[in-house]
Design a protein around this motif. Structure first.
Motif, PDB file in Angstrom:
ATOM      1  N   THR A 269       0.837  -1.197   0.000  1.00  0.00           N
ATOM      2  CA  THR A 269       0.000   0.000   0.000  1.00  0.00           C
ATOM      3  C   THR A 269       0.874   1.249   0.000  1.00  0.00           C
ATOM      4  O   THR A 269       0.641   2.178  -0.785  1.00  0.00           O
ATOM      5  N   GLY A 270       1.897   1.249   0.866  1.00  0.00           N
ATOM      6  CA  GLY A 270       2.796   2.395   0.920  1.00  0.00           C
ATOM      7  C   GLY A 270       3.442   2.653  -0.427  1.00  0.00           C
ATOM      8  O   GLY A 270       3.472   3.778  -0.924  1.00  0.00           O
ATOM      9  N   ALA A 271       3.940   1.571  -1.049  1.00  0.00           N
ATOM     10  CA  ALA A 271       4.612   1.725  -2.337  1.00  0.00           C
ATOM     11  C   ALA A 271       3.627   2.180  -3.413  1.00  0.00           C
ATOM     12  O   ALA A 271       3.961   3.016  -4.252  1.00  0.00           O
ATOM     13  N   LEU A 272       2.413   1.631  -3.374  1.00  0.00           N
ATOM     14  CA  LEU A 272       1.415   1.999  -4.382  1.00  0.00           C
ATOM     15  C   LEU A 272       1.038   3.469  -4.261  1.00  0.00           C
ATOM     16  O   LEU A 272       0.843   4.150  -5.268  1.00  0.00           O
ATOM     17  N   VAL A 273       0.926   3.954  -3.011  1.00  0.00           N
ATOM     18  CA  VAL A 273       0.628   5.379  -2.837  1.00  0.00           C
ATOM     19  C   VAL A 273       1.713   6.202  -3.512  1.00  0.00           C
ATOM     20  O   VAL A 273       1.424   7.180  -4.209  1.00  0.00           O
ATOM     21  N   VAL A 274       2.967   5.770  -3.332  1.00  0.00           N
ATOM     22  CA  VAL A 274       4.071   6.503  -3.971  1.00  0.00           C
ATOM     23  C   VAL A 274       3.945   6.445  -5.492  1.00  0.00           C
ATOM     24  O   VAL A 274       4.092   7.455  -6.178  1.00  0.00           O
TER      25      VAL A 274
ATOM     26  N   GLY B 185       8.300   4.591   0.827  1.00  0.00           N
ATOM     27  CA  GLY B 185       6.865   4.355   0.950  1.00  0.00           C
ATOM     28  C   GLY B 185       6.578   2.964   1.469  1.00  0.00           C
ATOM     29  O   GLY B 185       5.737   2.769   2.357  1.00  0.00           O
ATOM     30  N   ALA B 186       7.305   1.966   0.920  1.00  0.00           N
ATOM     31  CA  ALA B 186       7.086   0.588   1.356  1.00  0.00           C
ATOM     32  C   ALA B 186       7.422   0.432   2.829  1.00  0.00           C
ATOM     33  O   ALA B 186       6.677  -0.196   3.594  1.00  0.00           O
ATOM     34  N   ILE B 187       8.550   1.030   3.256  1.00  0.00           N
ATOM     35  CA  ILE B 187       8.944   0.911   4.663  1.00  0.00           C
ATOM     36  C   ILE B 187       7.901   1.573   5.558  1.00  0.00           C
ATOM     37  O   ILE B 187       7.458   0.994   6.559  1.00  0.00           O
ATOM     38  N   ALA B 188       7.482   2.787   5.172  1.00  0.00           N
ATOM     39  CA  ALA B 188       6.487   3.493   5.987  1.00  0.00           C
ATOM     40  C   ALA B 188       5.202   2.674   6.071  1.00  0.00           C
ATOM     41  O   ALA B 188       4.630   2.501   7.159  1.00  0.00           O
TER      42      ALA B 188
ATOM     43  N   LEU C 148       5.740  -0.352   8.375  1.00  0.00           N
ATOM     44  CA  LEU C 148       5.814  -0.002   9.800  1.00  0.00           C
ATOM     45  C   LEU C 148       4.443   0.372  10.349  1.00  0.00           C
ATOM     46  O   LEU C 148       4.040  -0.066  11.433  1.00  0.00           O
ATOM     47  N   LEU C 149       3.704   1.192   9.584  1.00  0.00           N
ATOM     48  CA  LEU C 149       2.377   1.605  10.048  1.00  0.00           C
ATOM     49  C   LEU C 149       1.463   0.393  10.219  1.00  0.00           C
ATOM     50  O   LEU C 149       0.742   0.268  11.221  1.00  0.00           O
ATOM     51  N   THR C 150       1.525  -0.525   9.215  1.00  0.00           N
ATOM     52  CA  THR C 150       0.679  -1.710   9.305  1.00  0.00           C
ATOM     53  C   THR C 150       1.052  -2.539  10.529  1.00  0.00           C
ATOM     54  O   THR C 150       0.179  -3.015  11.263  1.00  0.00           O
ATOM     55  N   ALA C 151       2.365  -2.703  10.752  1.00  0.00           N
ATOM     56  CA  ALA C 151       2.800  -3.487  11.903  1.00  0.00           C
ATOM     57  C   ALA C 151       2.299  -2.855  13.200  1.00  0.00           C
ATOM     58  O   ALA C 151       1.788  -3.546  14.092  1.00  0.00           O
ATOM     59  N   ALA C 152       2.432  -1.519  13.285  1.00  0.00           N
ATOM     60  CA  ALA C 152       1.960  -0.829  14.488  1.00  0.00           C
ATOM     61  C   ALA C 152       0.468  -1.069  14.672  1.00  0.00           C
ATOM     62  O   ALA C 152      -0.009  -1.352  15.786  1.00  0.00           O
TER      63      ALA C 152
ATOM     64  N   PHE D  56      11.379  -4.291  13.890  1.00  0.00           N
ATOM     65  CA  PHE D  56      11.691  -3.170  13.002  1.00  0.00           C
ATOM     66  C   PHE D  56      12.586  -3.652  11.849  1.00  0.00           C
ATOM     67  O   PHE D  56      12.341  -3.360  10.680  1.00  0.00           O
ATOM     68  N   THR D  57      13.608  -4.443  12.216  1.00  0.00           N
ATOM     69  CA  THR D  57      14.520  -4.954  11.192  1.00  0.00           C
ATOM     70  C   THR D  57      13.791  -5.849  10.204  1.00  0.00           C
ATOM     71  O   THR D  57      13.990  -5.756   8.982  1.00  0.00           O
ATOM     72  N   GLY D  58      12.936  -6.725  10.729  1.00  0.00           N
ATOM     73  CA  GLY D  58      12.189  -7.632   9.857  1.00  0.00           C
ATOM     74  C   GLY D  58      11.326  -6.863   8.871  1.00  0.00           C
ATOM     75  O   GLY D  58      11.267  -7.207   7.680  1.00  0.00           O
ATOM     76  N   ILE D  59      10.675  -5.811   9.352  1.00  0.00           N
ATOM     77  CA  ILE D  59       9.822  -5.019   8.460  1.00  0.00           C
ATOM     78  C   ILE D  59      10.666  -4.312   7.408  1.00  0.00           C
ATOM     79  O   ILE D  59      10.311  -4.253   6.234  1.00  0.00           O
ATOM     80  N   MET D  60      11.826  -3.785   7.852  1.00  0.00           N
ATOM     81  CA  MET D  60      12.712  -3.120   6.894  1.00  0.00           C
ATOM     82  C   MET D  60      13.170  -4.103   5.819  1.00  0.00           C
ATOM     83  O   MET D  60      13.192  -3.775   4.629  1.00  0.00           O
TER      84      MET D  60
END
Lengths: 372, 376
Positions: free
Chosen positions: B146-151, B165-168, B171-175, B284-288
């Motif tokens: 979703t983040g990447a698609l928004v970008v 975008g993908a990282i953001a 992270l947001l989804t994980a939170a 955090f690392t896993g999501i990155m």
């Protein structure tokens, strides 16, 4: 964990733990830190660094390689042509081996009398666009819409590559194609077919033919328009693409929408607008949006980036099958066009994808045949 | 350290099960079946021979498939020409271009993406203590998409923006997933359920983004969503590789903590691990890792879920297998990409389609086999 396992407590360690907890845990920690962490860290980091280093060396080598003989393919005289973004491109004066990577450029090249040596499959299809089967069926495929096969393109040794925004919008893809032959971007998605034709014609050095084609189209449209004016003065026309269980509408900016405008046929109010360069999806609860007095109804095959080999046909047979599915949807049988038997089945490759002058003229022919 | 890694084995372990091996350092020796120990001064390394054997096989497999990928293609490049391209002496400019700038970056991209996905999956499966807790099941991959698609769709952004975008998004989804599933302590199975729900919602958001985009952006988005290595260039590969190297270092730093946490937070705390802090860092690392992988190749399905399972079953160990998962992920992606390129040539499949099918079939086969064995 295969070889470097997570800190485990084998029998012997547990015994140690019981005997002297503090010392044992220290031993465990130290062993873990000294061996596993360091080992993993270095193996992983080294391999990744190695890869990156390798990559950059390769980049350097590749760079040298391409600098050495950049005129390997370009043969003969060149001249400067402008693409749709007004970027100058060095193209051959008389291109002999043209590859078209989109439906509009294929259509335009054929209409100008140039037969490409390679092209992409029609949208949703696994052959060249079905509506061009009389002219393009034997042209070898070098990829799909939006998914060109670089090596296959290079293998046919083109001297000019034509693309446009309906197929390729990715700068990286264009950069790779430019290594193979000069690339001219001929238009945007949802742009005017005339502009696409003019840029294609300029790249192919056939500007005069293009003017003739435009004039012929206008005359053709005017003739048919005059005949349609009286009988269909107050009727509205809808263009629908039906895929599986979902409908989408072709609005004014796509080629079939432009044909209806040129013929003076009216659209329903909600369809009388420009879309986003692709068919506008309609959700099933809003199915009434596709309604009109008359409905041109077509479908494309199931081929996509996910599955280029998917079956389904874009021709009249396919439209028949799609209509059978559509009638199963609640509400479809209540549409005015259906109730009055005003659903006109059409070739989906012609009506629901995109193309150039041949497509425009053939849609006019199809309208003439259906309505007059 | 390089020398240590390459040093010859000082002592070899026992071949018999449960027999312990005496060591020169007078410390507790290694025990259990098929283990070996390397000792060099204060540094010692214990490993299982089966594990090492599997690793070597995996590396050989990756090398073999990579070589095949370099050699196989529509342009018809011979082994000699590939060699010449590497030496920079190829006579045909396009041969050198295809080998060095099309095939090679694509292979390296496949290896990097596979390794990142494999490690990310192994991390999440350990941290969530659930075999289904991999990022593609619990919605994180969809969130990053979703983040990447928004970008792509809203900002028409380039490579770097897409990664961010993908990282953001990830992270947001994980939170969000953790926030919703947290209820008096660690989430456990709720994490998977909430994650599947959030993932389904985000999948719909992704479709909506594509539908509402202009054709140019929509086409890029769809192509990206299918998961393809078709347009991997050295710039992207180098960027991703650099970030992944940093992330790998972080994983190594927290590796002991991860191992200890596999036995529960209490045991980990006894062993001196700051469990909560380590969990956060590792997540955090896993999501990155996952976000970097999908920003390079799109959301390639199933690798993060399957790679850790496959390596566990092949090496017959129960713990977290990070290096194994990385190698297995790489092998899966590189070989799937070769299949995707060739199976319907000259048309190309997206690699994500192949990983989905291959990984899925293999996992089903393994599970069915195991289920049958247990019933007997």
């Amino acid at each position: 964990m295969p070889c470097w396992r997570a800190v485990s407590l084998p029998a012997q360690d547990e015994r140690t733990l019981r005997l002297a907890p503090k010392r044992a845990s220290l031993v465990l920690c130290w062993r873990a830190v000294s061996s596993r962490v360091c080992r993993i860290a270095f193996v992983f980091l080294l391999s990744l660094c190695g890869l990156c280093l390798y990559g950059s060396i390769a980049l350097a080598l590749g760079g040298c390689g391409s600098a050495q003989g950049s005129a390997a393919i370009a043969v003969g005289q060149t001249r400067t042509v402008l693409d749709v973004n007004d970027q100058p491109i060095e193209a051959p004066v008389n291109p002999q081996r043209v590859v078209t990577l989109s439906e509009p450029t294929l259509d335009a090249a054929l209409s100008l009398g140039v037969i490409p040596i390679g092209t992409t499959a029609g949208r949703g299809q696994s052959t060249p666009p079905a509506y061009l089967s009389d002219l393009a069926a034997d042209i070898p495929l070098v990829g799909n819409v939006a998914n060109p096969n670089y090596e296959e393109i290079a293998r046919v040794r083109p001297d000019l590559i034509l693309v446009d925004g309906t197929s390729i919008n990715n700068d990286e893809v264009i950069a790779i194609l430019e290594e193979i032959a000069p690339v001219v971007v001929c238009g945007y998605a949802g742009g005017f077919w005339q502009i696409n034709l003019r840029i294609t014609a300029n790249a192919l050095n056939r500007q005069e033919e293009a003017k003739q084609i435009e004039a012929n189209y206008e005359r053709h449209a005017a003739e048919v328009s005059a005949q349609l004016a009286t009988p269909y003065e107050n009727a509205t026309f809808s263009i629908v693409r039906w895929q599986g269980t979902s409908a989408s509408m072709i609005l004014n900016e796509l080629p079939p929408g432009r044909v209806l405008l040129d013929l003076g046929l009216k659209r329903p109010d909600n369809q009388n607008r420009n879309g986003r360069g692709h068919a506008e999806p309609v959700s099933l609860e809003n199915l009434a949006e596709i309604d009109a007095d008359y409905m041109f109804f077509g479908t494309l095959g199931g081929s996509s980036v996910d599955n280029p080999q998917a079956g389904g046909s874009a021709d009249l047979e396919g439209a028949h099958a799609a209509l059978r599915e559509a009638v199963q949807m609640p509400g479809f049988a209540q549409l005015t066009a259906y109730q009055e038997s005003h659903i006109i089945l059409v070739d989906g490759s012609l009506w629901t994808s995109t193309g150039g002058p041949l497509l425009m003229n053939r849609i006019i022919d199809a309208v003439e045949e259906a309505l007059l | 350290m390089v020398k240590h890694a390459g040093a010859k084995r000082g002592q070899t372990g026992s071949s018999g099960r449960g027999r312990s091996v005496g060591t020169g350092c007078g410390q507790t020796g290694s025990s259990g079946r098929g283990r070996s120990v390397i000792r060099l001064g204060a540094v010692s390394l214990r490993f299982e021979r089966r594990g090492l054997f599997v690793m070597v096989l995996l590396v050989l497999g990756i090398l073999a498939v990579s070589l095949a990928s370099l050699l196989i293609g529509d342009y018809g490049i011979s082994f000699d020409e590939v060699l010449a391209s590497f030496m920079g002496t190829a006579t045909d400019r396009l041969v050198a271009f295809f080998v060095m700038d099309v095939r090679l970056p694509r292979i390296v991209a496949g290896i990097l993406v596979g390794a990142a996905l494999g490690v990310s999956g192994a991390l999440f499966q350990t941290l969530s203590d659930n075999p289904l807790g991999s990022p593609d099941i619990i919605g994180f991959t969809k969130g990053a998409a979703t983040g990447a698609l928004v970008v792509i769709v809203v900002f028409s952004g380039g490579t770097v923006a897409l990664s961010l975008g993908a990282i953001a998004g990830g992270l947001l989804t994980a939170a969000l997933v953790y926030g919703l599933s947290w209820h008096r302590g660690a989430p456990g199975y709720r994490l998977v359920l909430v994650g599947i729900g959030i993932g389904a919602t985000l999948g719909a958001v992704n479709s909506l983004l594509v539908v509402k985009a202009p054709l140019g952006n929509a086409e890029m988005a769809i192509h990206w969503m299918a998961g393809s290595l078709n347009a991997s260039t050295w710039n992207e590969v180098a960027l991703t590789g650099a970030v992944l190297a940093v992330l790998a270092a972080v994983v190594c730093w927290q590796y002991r903590a991860l191992g200890a946490m596999a036995y529960g937070d209490d045991s980990a705390i006894v062993l001196g691990v700051r469990a909560e802090r380590s969990r956060l860092i590792l997540m955090f690392t896993g999501i990155m890792l996952m976000s970097m992988a999908i920003s390079l190749a799109g959301p390639i399905s199933f690798v993060a879920l399957v790679a850790p399972h496959l390596i566990k079953r092949i090496t017959r160990t129960a713990g977290t297998a990070l290096v194994g998962a990385a190698l297995m992920g790489s092998l899966l992606v590189v070989s799937s990409d070769l299949v995707a390129r060739r199976i319907f040539a000259p048309n190309e499949l997206a690699v994500g389609v192949v990983t989905g099918s291959l990984g899925g079939i293999y996992l089903i086969a393994l599970l069915a086999f195991e289920w049958r064995r247990r019933r007997q």
